[in-house]
Design an enzyme around this catalytic site. Sequence first.
Site, PDB file in Angstrom:
ATOM      1  N   HIS A 173       0.843  -1.198   0.000  1.00 10.97           N
ATOM      2  CA  HIS A 173       0.000   0.000   0.000  1.00 10.97           C
ATOM      3  C   HIS A 173       0.880   1.251   0.000  1.00 10.97           C
ATOM      4  O   HIS A 173       0.642   2.193  -0.764  1.00 10.97           O
ATOM      5  CB  HIS A 173      -0.907   0.027   1.236  1.00 10.97           C
ATOM      6  CG  HIS A 173      -2.176  -0.739   1.096  1.00 10.97           C
ATOM      7  ND1 HIS A 173      -2.198  -2.117   1.021  1.00 10.97           N
ATOM      8  CD2 HIS A 173      -3.479  -0.329   1.024  1.00 10.97           C
ATOM      9  CE1 HIS A 173      -3.451  -2.518   0.916  1.00 10.97           C
ATOM     10  NE2 HIS A 173      -4.246  -1.462   0.902  1.00 10.97           N
ATOM     11  N   HIS A 220       0.329  -3.444   9.210  1.00 17.13           N
ATOM     12  CA  HIS A 220       1.770  -3.303   8.967  1.00 17.13           C
ATOM     13  C   HIS A 220       2.446  -2.652  10.156  1.00 17.13           C
ATOM     14  O   HIS A 220       1.836  -1.855  10.882  1.00 17.13           O
ATOM     15  CB  HIS A 220       2.037  -2.465   7.714  1.00 17.13           C
ATOM     16  CG  HIS A 220       1.794  -3.203   6.432  1.00 17.13           C
ATOM     17  ND1 HIS A 220       2.625  -4.192   5.972  1.00 17.13           N
ATOM     18  CD2 HIS A 220       0.798  -3.090   5.520  1.00 17.13           C
ATOM     19  CE1 HIS A 220       2.166  -4.658   4.826  1.00 17.13           C
ATOM     20  NE2 HIS A 220       1.050  -4.012   4.538  1.00 17.13           N
TER      21      HIS A 220
END
Length: 404
Positions: A173, A220
């Site tokens: 991302h 993350h």
Amino acid sequence: MLQSLAYLHDSELVARFQRRCGLVLVEAARHDRSRGRTRAPTGTTVHNGEPRGGQQEGSRDHQDQNSNFKHKENGCAVSACSRPQYEVRNWPLHFLFLLSAGLGHEIFYITCLPCIHWSLDPFLCRRLVNMWTLVMYVGQVMKDTLKLPRPLSPPVVKLEPRVDAEYGLPSTHAMAATAISFTVLLSAPSRIQFQFEVGLLIALTLSSLVCLSRLYTGMHSVLDVICGALLSAIILFLTYPYWEAFDRFQLTSSVSPIAALMLPLLLSYTYPELDRYTTTRGDTTTILGAGAGCSVGYWVNQQLGQTFEPQGALPVPLPALTADALALGGARFLVGVAALLGTRLVVKTVTLQALYSWYGVPRNDGGARRRREIEVPYKFVTYTAVGLVNSILVNRVFILLGLL
């Protein structure tokens, strides 16, 4: 150095960021209240990520090295069967980060990048698709090669369980958001009139929001996000001097369409094999297929002499946001997305039926789609067709309908 890397990869660092933004575990909230620290505001909703039905009786799970991902003995992969409950205490931030996270999903790029082709400049769309395909492939391969785990839950709240089975570093991302934002910033000045400082501020804001959203959603670590953004910056720096040369090859070389199809297909089939199924190979094949279809389509348009690029002296002024322009843009979006979704549905259905018949697989066998010999060709063919329709057909339909 190792201590610094370990600190940036620590799950507790992500959990602290979530708590600062108002996303807390129910257990932690109760502990705080018992000590008289904090009370959840009136109207706070408690959410439970546990799948309905819970765990089947008699099934035993074991946890691997990747976060809280588990495997059942029957081979099915699931996230942790009893995810902690959580409370949202800052709804504006919650929705902002969820929206920002959506800006990094493949489905967003596949549906919204074409809008640049349809309503702004196919040149910019081509550049964006090229860089998006490159950075996503590099990121996905690194992820499944390094095999570094995602943050642990608890203490982290995880809001996107679908991708919890994937590994963490780097954050794709963060890679995609950085690459897309700054590819536009570097490519647009020669095509469109705009104030560079404003473009830089927008690029920094969007890429930062996507990066922070990966921490907020708990998917993350800080290290994953930093490495993702830095890796994209390095790729941009190394490839930027060759963008124009690649443009010429992509649009004029007779071997361009062959290379655009064969290389991504080869990369899809040689994608790193894991000891269990994750969505990374399928997602990567989707991206490579879409990039391949668009590349061939742009080459075809160049040969036909109809590229749909802005006419007149460049850079051109930004289109005025009048009511008529917005209405035309909305109509193009609806027609274009309908064409892409229809193409996806038809080609996916036909391709899966052909592959199931070829390999003798029952059509009700949903797990067969995870096999390499079925997943790779059906996704690649499907999204190559989507890319072709986007770059060749949709704008010509717009002309027939009077939308362009």
